[in-house]
Design a protein around this motif. Structure first.
Motif, PDB file in Angstrom:
ATOM      1  N   GLU A  97      11.193 -34.698  -5.098  1.00  0.00           N
ATOM      2  CA  GLU A  97      11.776 -34.576  -3.764  1.00  0.00           C
ATOM      3  C   GLU A  97      13.294 -34.434  -3.819  1.00  0.00           C
ATOM      4  O   GLU A  97      13.883 -33.590  -3.138  1.00  0.00           O
ATOM      5  CB  GLU A  97      11.374 -35.777  -2.904  1.00  0.00           C
ATOM      6  N   GLY A  98      13.955 -35.261  -4.645  1.00  0.00           N
ATOM      7  CA  GLY A  98      15.402 -35.149  -4.763  1.00  0.00           C
ATOM      8  C   GLY A  98      15.831 -33.829  -5.383  1.00  0.00           C
ATOM      9  O   GLY A  98      16.835 -33.226  -4.973  1.00  0.00           O
ATOM     10  N   SER A  99      15.058 -33.348  -6.373  1.00  0.00           N
ATOM     11  CA  SER A  99      15.394 -32.074  -7.019  1.00  0.00           C
ATOM     12  C   SER A  99      15.273 -30.909  -6.048  1.00  0.00           C
ATOM     13  O   SER A  99      16.085 -29.976  -6.065  1.00  0.00           O
ATOM     14  CB  SER A  99      14.476 -31.849  -8.223  1.00  0.00           C
ATOM     15  N   VAL A 100      14.253 -30.954  -5.194  1.00  0.00           N
ATOM     16  CA  VAL A 100      14.071 -29.901  -4.192  1.00  0.00           C
ATOM     17  C   VAL A 100      15.259 -29.882  -3.232  1.00  0.00           C
ATOM     18  O   VAL A 100      15.825 -28.823  -2.933  1.00  0.00           O
ATOM     19  CB  VAL A 100      12.755 -30.120  -3.419  1.00  0.00           C
ATOM     20  N   ALA A 101      15.647 -31.063  -2.739  1.00  0.00           N
ATOM     21  CA  ALA A 101      16.771 -31.139  -1.805  1.00  0.00           C
ATOM     22  C   ALA A 101      18.074 -30.692  -2.463  1.00  0.00           C
ATOM     23  O   ALA A 101      18.890 -29.999  -1.842  1.00  0.00           O
ATOM     24  CB  ALA A 101      16.897 -32.558  -1.263  1.00  0.00           C
ATOM     25  N   LEU A 102      18.288 -31.078  -3.717  1.00  0.00           N
ATOM     26  CA  LEU A 102      19.505 -30.688  -4.423  1.00  0.00           C
ATOM     27  C   LEU A 102      19.599 -29.173  -4.540  1.00  0.00           C
ATOM     28  O   LEU A 102      20.653 -28.581  -4.274  1.00  0.00           O
ATOM     29  CB  LEU A 102      19.529 -31.327  -5.814  1.00  0.00           C
ATOM     30  N   LEU A 103      18.518 -28.528  -4.920  1.00  0.00           N
ATOM     31  CA  LEU A 103      18.541 -27.082  -5.100  1.00  0.00           C
ATOM     32  C   LEU A 103      18.758 -26.365  -3.770  1.00  0.00           C
ATOM     33  O   LEU A 103      19.556 -25.418  -3.675  1.00  0.00           O
ATOM     34  CB  LEU A 103      17.230 -26.621  -5.749  1.00  0.00           C
ATOM     35  N   GLY A 104      18.088 -26.836  -2.711  1.00  0.00           N
ATOM     36  CA  GLY A 104      18.284 -26.223  -1.408  1.00  0.00           C
ATOM     37  C   GLY A 104      19.701 -26.385  -0.903  1.00  0.00           C
ATOM     38  O   GLY A 104      20.326 -25.435  -0.416  1.00  0.00           O
ATOM     39  N   ASN A 105      20.244 -27.596  -1.015  1.00  0.00           N
ATOM     40  CA  ASN A 105      21.617 -27.839  -0.558  1.00  0.00           C
ATOM     41  C   ASN A 105      22.625 -27.031  -1.373  1.00  0.00           C
ATOM     42  O   ASN A 105      23.639 -26.566  -0.849  1.00  0.00           O
ATOM     43  CB  ASN A 105      21.950 -29.324  -0.660  1.00  0.00           C
ATOM     44  N   ALA A 106      22.354 -26.895  -2.667  1.00  0.00           N
ATOM     45  CA  ALA A 106      23.266 -26.132  -3.527  1.00  0.00           C
ATOM     46  C   ALA A 106      23.319 -24.671  -3.110  1.00  0.00           C
ATOM     47  O   ALA A 106      24.404 -24.070  -3.025  1.00  0.00           O
ATOM     48  CB  ALA A 106      22.832 -26.261  -4.986  1.00  0.00           C
ATOM     49  N   LEU A 107      22.151 -24.101  -2.833  1.00  0.00           N
ATOM     50  CA  LEU A 107      22.134 -22.694  -2.452  1.00  0.00           C
ATOM     51  C   LEU A 107      22.831 -22.485  -1.104  1.00  0.00           C
ATOM     52  O   LEU A 107      23.613 -21.544  -0.943  1.00  0.00           O
ATOM     53  CB  LEU A 107      20.693 -22.181  -2.382  1.00  0.00           C
ATOM     54  N   VAL A 108      22.594 -23.374  -0.149  1.00  0.00           N
ATOM     55  CA  VAL A 108      23.258 -23.254   1.146  1.00  0.00           C
ATOM     56  C   VAL A 108      24.772 -23.368   0.984  1.00  0.00           C
ATOM     57  O   VAL A 108      25.540 -22.604   1.584  1.00  0.00           O
ATOM     58  CB  VAL A 108      22.739 -24.324   2.128  1.00  0.00           C
ATOM     59  N   ALA A 109      25.216 -24.312   0.169  1.00  0.00           N
ATOM     60  CA  ALA A 109      26.660 -24.483  -0.036  1.00  0.00           C
ATOM     61  C   ALA A 109      27.292 -23.219  -0.600  1.00  0.00           C
ATOM     62  O   ALA A 109      28.370 -22.789  -0.150  1.00  0.00           O
ATOM     63  CB  ALA A 109      26.918 -25.668  -0.961  1.00  0.00           C
ATOM     64  N   LEU A 110      26.637 -22.597  -1.565  1.00  0.00           N
ATOM     65  CA  LEU A 110      27.212 -21.392  -2.170  1.00  0.00           C
ATOM     66  C   LEU A 110      27.133 -20.195  -1.232  1.00  0.00           C
ATOM     67  O   LEU A 110      28.065 -19.377  -1.174  1.00  0.00           O
ATOM     68  CB  LEU A 110      26.502 -21.084  -3.484  1.00  0.00           C
ATOM     69  N   LEU A 111      26.038 -20.080  -0.484  1.00  0.00           N
ATOM     70  CA  LEU A 111      25.906 -18.942   0.422  1.00  0.00           C
ATOM     71  C   LEU A 111      26.846 -19.050   1.615  1.00  0.00           C
ATOM     72  O   LEU A 111      27.178 -18.031   2.229  1.00  0.00           O
ATOM     73  CB  LEU A 111      24.457 -18.808   0.895  1.00  0.00           C
ATOM     74  N   THR A 112      27.279 -20.236   1.954  1.00  0.00           N
ATOM     75  CA  THR A 112      28.226 -20.404   3.063  1.00  0.00           C
ATOM     76  C   THR A 112      29.670 -20.503   2.574  1.00  0.00           C
ATOM     77  O   THR A 112      30.579 -20.666   3.386  1.00  0.00           O
ATOM     78  CB  THR A 112      27.868 -21.656   3.897  1.00  0.00           C
ATOM     79  N   HIS A 113      29.854 -20.398   1.272  1.00  0.00           N
ATOM     80  CA  HIS A 113      31.207 -20.366   0.677  1.00  0.00           C
ATOM     81  C   HIS A 113      31.248 -19.195  -0.308  1.00  0.00           C
ATOM     82  O   HIS A 113      31.162 -19.375  -1.527  1.00  0.00           O
ATOM     83  CB  HIS A 113      31.523 -21.680  -0.042  1.00  0.00           C
ATOM     84  N   PRO A 114      31.353 -17.974   0.205  1.00  0.00           N
ATOM     85  CA  PRO A 114      31.247 -16.784  -0.656  1.00  0.00           C
ATOM     86  C   PRO A 114      32.237 -16.769  -1.813  1.00  0.00           C
ATOM     87  O   PRO A 114      31.912 -16.265  -2.902  1.00  0.00           O
ATOM     88  CB  PRO A 114      31.525 -15.626   0.316  1.00  0.00           C
ATOM     89  N   ASP A 115      33.435 -17.309  -1.614  1.00  0.00           N
ATOM     90  CA  ASP A 115      34.409 -17.311  -2.702  1.00  0.00           C
ATOM     91  C   ASP A 115      33.920 -18.161  -3.870  1.00  0.00           C
ATOM     92  O   ASP A 115      34.094 -17.787  -5.048  1.00  0.00           O
ATOM     93  CB  ASP A 115      35.755 -17.817  -2.207  1.00  0.00           C
ATOM     94  N   GLN A 116      33.267 -19.295  -3.568  1.00  0.00           N
ATOM     95  CA  GLN A 116      32.746 -20.153  -4.627  1.00  0.00           C
ATOM     96  C   GLN A 116      31.517 -19.533  -5.286  1.00  0.00           C
ATOM     97  O   GLN A 116      31.319 -19.648  -6.500  1.00  0.00           O
ATOM     98  CB  GLN A 116      32.393 -21.530  -4.057  1.00  0.00           C
ATOM     99  N   ARG A 117      30.706 -18.851  -4.485  1.00  0.00           N
ATOM    100  CA  ARG A 117      29.544 -18.149  -5.047  1.00  0.00           C
ATOM    101  C   ARG A 117      29.985 -17.088  -6.037  1.00  0.00           C
ATOM    102  O   ARG A 117      29.401 -16.933  -7.114  1.00  0.00           O
ATOM    103  CB  ARG A 117      28.733 -17.515  -3.908  1.00  0.00           C
ATOM    104  N   GLU A 118      31.031 -16.353  -5.694  1.00  0.00           N
ATOM    105  CA  GLU A 118      31.500 -15.307  -6.603  1.00  0.00           C
ATOM    106  C   GLU A 118      32.081 -15.896  -7.875  1.00  0.00           C
ATOM    107  O   GLU A 118      31.947 -15.303  -8.956  1.00  0.00           O
ATOM    108  CB  GLU A 118      32.524 -14.422  -5.890  1.00  0.00           C
ATOM    109  N   LEU A 119      32.718 -17.051  -7.789  1.00  0.00           N
ATOM    110  CA  LEU A 119      33.200 -17.714  -9.002  1.00  0.00           C
ATOM    111  C   LEU A 119      32.045 -18.039  -9.944  1.00  0.00           C
ATOM    112  O   LEU A 119      32.143 -17.830 -11.164  1.00  0.00           O
ATOM    113  CB  LEU A 119      33.934 -19.010  -8.635  1.00  0.00           C
TER     114      LEU A 119
END
Length: 391
Positions: free
Chosen positions: A231-253
């Motif tokens: 359960e924690g791993s699922v939430a971590l992966l989902g939150n990570a993807l949302v964070a990167l998709l809403t911060h394009p500069d960090q995603r590109e890094l």
């Protein structure tokens, strides 16, 4: 959980599910150790500053053992839980040393650095297979089609749960699919444990079956590993993807330098981690936290999400930066209760995130505010995460 969730809404406001951090900023500034009434005269203490949270996590006077709670709390806790849940409550999250030490020793070898590193090729294979299954379609639900199957497959293989039965895991969590029946976890795991005793394999449940721990302890430990192991791993992966998709500069890094994937996971654990609060603790005596006295027997809630945005600990705490070098966090706990599966969660998160970022033009299919969230008090995660990309 419904009662405490209502408490959070009253304390933090109706929009805390999407963005609780403004409310946490107010709590840290105005009431860093805040007594919250729940119902029927019951209350708990909410801890929101980093220094207080870290000290509380390691304070032996704050016990995870609910047997030390005030009588009214114990009675309310028994009343809210199903009989099967109560029977699976003798594990690492509800015991202190020396019981905790003995129980932890039963499983620590399965999550050693050597064992987890050896899993890397298999985790990569599972992640690649899952992405390949929807890569030609152009749309996917990252939670249902990737994060859950990945985490369930990994912990299922470690435990020795047959592949066709790992779908049960989701039904036992706060992210269950409504209307999809599942056998009670106690009944299922008891049958599986006894089957492993008759025909052991090279897996963790077989190893536990050979131990001298009693069956209640073993079933509780297996249940904890099933829930905490995915359960924690699922939430971590989902939150990570949302964070990167809403911060394009960090995603590109991260795309430009794949070595930053692991750093991105660490920053997500701080910025929007999967564990919003730590497991309940109960004062074994009067304890002073942040200048406030918590009376003996009363429950304490340590808000990891609030602590991780504390400006006294983190410069510019609301900024998401994968290159941050000042971000030691409490996402896996602190002290004797530090998460046994931290290495595995990091491995799954890093491999899973890298596999998803290879999809061209990856983007959220709906605004962040419309993403359905888990109905959970402890876990801050998504029920679904629809995305689009170029097939």
């Amino acid at each position: 959980m419904r009662i405490v969730r209502q408490m959070k809404r009253e304390l933090l406001g109706p929009d805390f599910d999407v963005d609780p951090y403004p409310a946490y900023h107010r709590l840290r500034a105005e009431a860093p150790v805040h007594r919250v009434r729940i119902r029927d005269g019951l209350s708990c203490w909410w801890v929101s500053r980093y220094d207080d949270a870290r000290a509380a996590l390691a304070d032996p006077r704050l016990s995870r053992d609910p047997r030390v709670a005030v009588a009214a709390w114990r009675a309310a806790d028994r009343g809210r839980r199903l009989e099967d849940e109560a029977a699976l409550d003798v594990h690492l999250l509800t015991r202190e040393p020396p019981e905790h030490t003995r129980l932890r020793a039963l499983i620590s070898g399965a999550f050693s650095t050597r064992r987890v590193d050896a899993l890397r090729p298999r985790v990569q294979e599972i992640a690649d297979t899952l992405v390949d299954a929807f890569a030609a379609r152009g749309t996917a639900d990252v939670i249902g089609e990737f994060a859950y199957p990945l985490a369930a497959a990994v912990i299922g293989e470690i435990l020795g749960v047959p592949a066709g039965e790992r779908g049960l895991f989701r039904q036992w969590t706060s992210n269950a699919v409504p209307g999809d029946p599942a056998p009670a976890p106690g009944d299922y795991l008891r049958d599986l444990l006894r089957a492993k005793r008759r025909a052991p394999g090279d897996d963790l449940i077989s190893a536990l079956a050979r131990s001298d721990a009693d069956e209640t302890e073993l079933l509780s430990m297996i249940f904890l590993l099933v829930i905490a192991g995915h359960e924690g791993s699922v939430a971590l992966l989902g939150n990570a993807l949302v964070a990167l998709l809403t911060h394009p500069d960090q995603r590109e890094l991260v795309r430009a330098d794949p070595a930053l994937v692991d750093a991105a996971i660490e920053e997500v654990l701080r910025y929007d981690g999967p564990m919003e609060v730590a497991a309940w603790r109960f004062a074994t005596e009067d304890v002073t936290i942040g200048g406030t006295v918590v009376p003996a027997g009363e429950p304490v809630v340590i808000s990891l999400a609030a602590a991780h945005r504390d400006p006294a600990r983190y410069p510019d705490p609301d900024a998401f930066r994968v290159t941050r070098d000042d971000a030691p966090h409490l996402g896996f706990g602190w002290g004797v209760h530090y998460c046994t599966g931290a290495r595995l969660a990091r491995l799954e998160g890093g491999i899973g995130l890298a596999a998803l970022l290879r999809l061209p033009d990856l983007a959220l299919a709906v605004p962040v505010a419309e993403l359905p969230r888990q109905p959970s008090f402890v876990v801050r995660g998504l029920h679904a995460l629809p995305v689009t990309f170029t097939p």
